[in-house]
Design a protein around this motif. Structure first.
Motif, PDB file in Angstrom:
ATOM      1  N   TRP A   1       0.835  -1.189   0.000  1.00  0.00           N
ATOM      2  CA  TRP A   1       0.000   0.000   0.000  1.00  0.00           C
ATOM      3  C   TRP A   1       0.877   1.248   0.000  1.00  0.00           C
ATOM      4  O   TRP A   1       2.005   1.244   0.479  1.00  0.00           O
TER       5      TRP A   1
ATOM      6  N   LEU B   1      -2.930   5.313   1.933  1.00  0.00           N
ATOM      7  CA  LEU B   1      -3.878   4.225   2.172  1.00  0.00           C
ATOM      8  C   LEU B   1      -3.606   3.552   3.515  1.00  0.00           C
ATOM      9  O   LEU B   1      -4.533   3.234   4.267  1.00  0.00           O
TER      10      LEU B   1
ATOM     11  N   GLN C   1      -6.325   3.456   6.621  1.00  0.00           N
ATOM     12  CA  GLN C   1      -6.824   2.188   7.153  1.00  0.00           C
ATOM     13  C   GLN C   1      -6.397   1.981   8.606  1.00  0.00           C
ATOM     14  O   GLN C   1      -7.152   1.426   9.406  1.00  0.00           O
TER      15      GLN C   1
ATOM     16  N   GLY D   1      -6.745   0.648  -4.901  1.00  0.00           N
ATOM     17  CA  GLY D   1      -5.867   0.813  -3.749  1.00  0.00           C
ATOM     18  C   GLY D   1      -4.595   1.581  -4.033  1.00  0.00           C
ATOM     19  O   GLY D   1      -3.820   1.843  -3.124  1.00  0.00           O
TER      20      GLY D   1
END
Length: 270
Positions: A71, A75, A79, A230
């Motif tokens: 990632w 991101l 998260q 993503g």
């Protein structure tokens, strides 16, 4: 704030009036696809939570992904704060207007009066043009409210009548033009020759996969962002290669997480 983002701190102060601090901390999601990295807004308590809790997130997502999730930083932080540390996540899409978040066609004119940040502007001319337009009250579009839960209605995004400076200036040299014109080859299921990679290998110059990753990073992510779930323009080479590894459009191996442990075997089946 990224250096290629045109940022207006006075506008941010107005936005923050409706996002008070909370005990668990609060941060702002700036795009309907998830928080994007050109500008990131965290409260003091959110920063404290991140500083003390980020190791928990590393451990959590390594278990979830079976190793590196590949990632980008934006991101991962999104998260981590939201799903693991329980920091309050509030949507406010006034924070950012950029080409990777389905903007209106004229976004690069920078005439949205409530937008805090415009991104990206890679040239001095483009950056100054955006700054000039955003600072010109005669061509700015009217404000449309808080825009907390959804992007502004497209029906209200009408072109300004007066002339503005051009925003992004895209000038490609011969190499960039050739790279842009290259497209990934689609592999049909019944194709007679099929390749399988065993082990990992990070693509190198001259390989089809390397060309595919560069195209995805420079052009694909901008023209077809839904192909690269993503990922953002800030994601790394190996992150793009990992996504392409699962694609049928190009033959890419899984990249190695460490340069020193690279090993590969390629088997051709007919």
């Amino acid at each position: 704030v990224d250096p290629d983002a045109v940022f207006f701190p006075d506008r941010l102060l107005k936005v923050l009036e409706v996002h008070p601090e909370t005990q668990e901390g609060v941060y702002l999601n700036n795009c309907k696809f998830g928080m994007h990295g050109p500008v990131e807004v965290f409260s003091k308590n959110a920063v404290v939570e991140w500083a003390t809790g980020s190791p928990r997130c590393v451990e959590h997502f390594q278990k979830q992904c079976g190793g590196d999730c590949f990632w980008g930083e934006d991101l991962f932080v999104d998260q981590c704060l939201w799903k693991v540390l329980g920091v309050r996540r509030e949507n406010d899409f006034r924070i950012l207007l950029e080409d990777h978040c389905e903007p209106p066609a004229d976004w690069a004119t920078c005439t949205e009066a409530d937008r805090v940040t415009f991104h990206p502007f890679k040239t001095e001319e483009g950056y100054k043009g955006c700054l000039a337009n955003a600072s010109n009250a005669d061509i700015r579009k009217p404000r449309y409210g808080t825009a907390l839960e959804a992007p502004w209605p497209a029906s209200k995004l009408q072109p300004a009548k007066k002339q503005w400076h051009t925003g992004i200036q895209m000038k490609r040299n011969r190499h960039e033009t050739e790279q842009h014109n290259w497209k990934p080859r689609h592999k049909e299921p019944h194709q007679s020759e099929e390749h399988h990679w065993h082990g990992c290998h990070t693509a190198v110059q001259g390989e089809e996969c390397h060309h595919a990753v560069l195209w995805a990073m420079r052009f694909g992510i901008r023209e077809h962002p839904k192909w690269y779930k993503g990922l953002t323009s800030h994601s790394h080479f190996k992150q793009f290669q990992a996504v392409l590894h699962h694609s049928r459009h190009v033959d890419c191996p899984m990249p190695c997480t460490e340069d020193g442990d690279e090993h590969r075997t390629r088997v051709t089946m007919h």
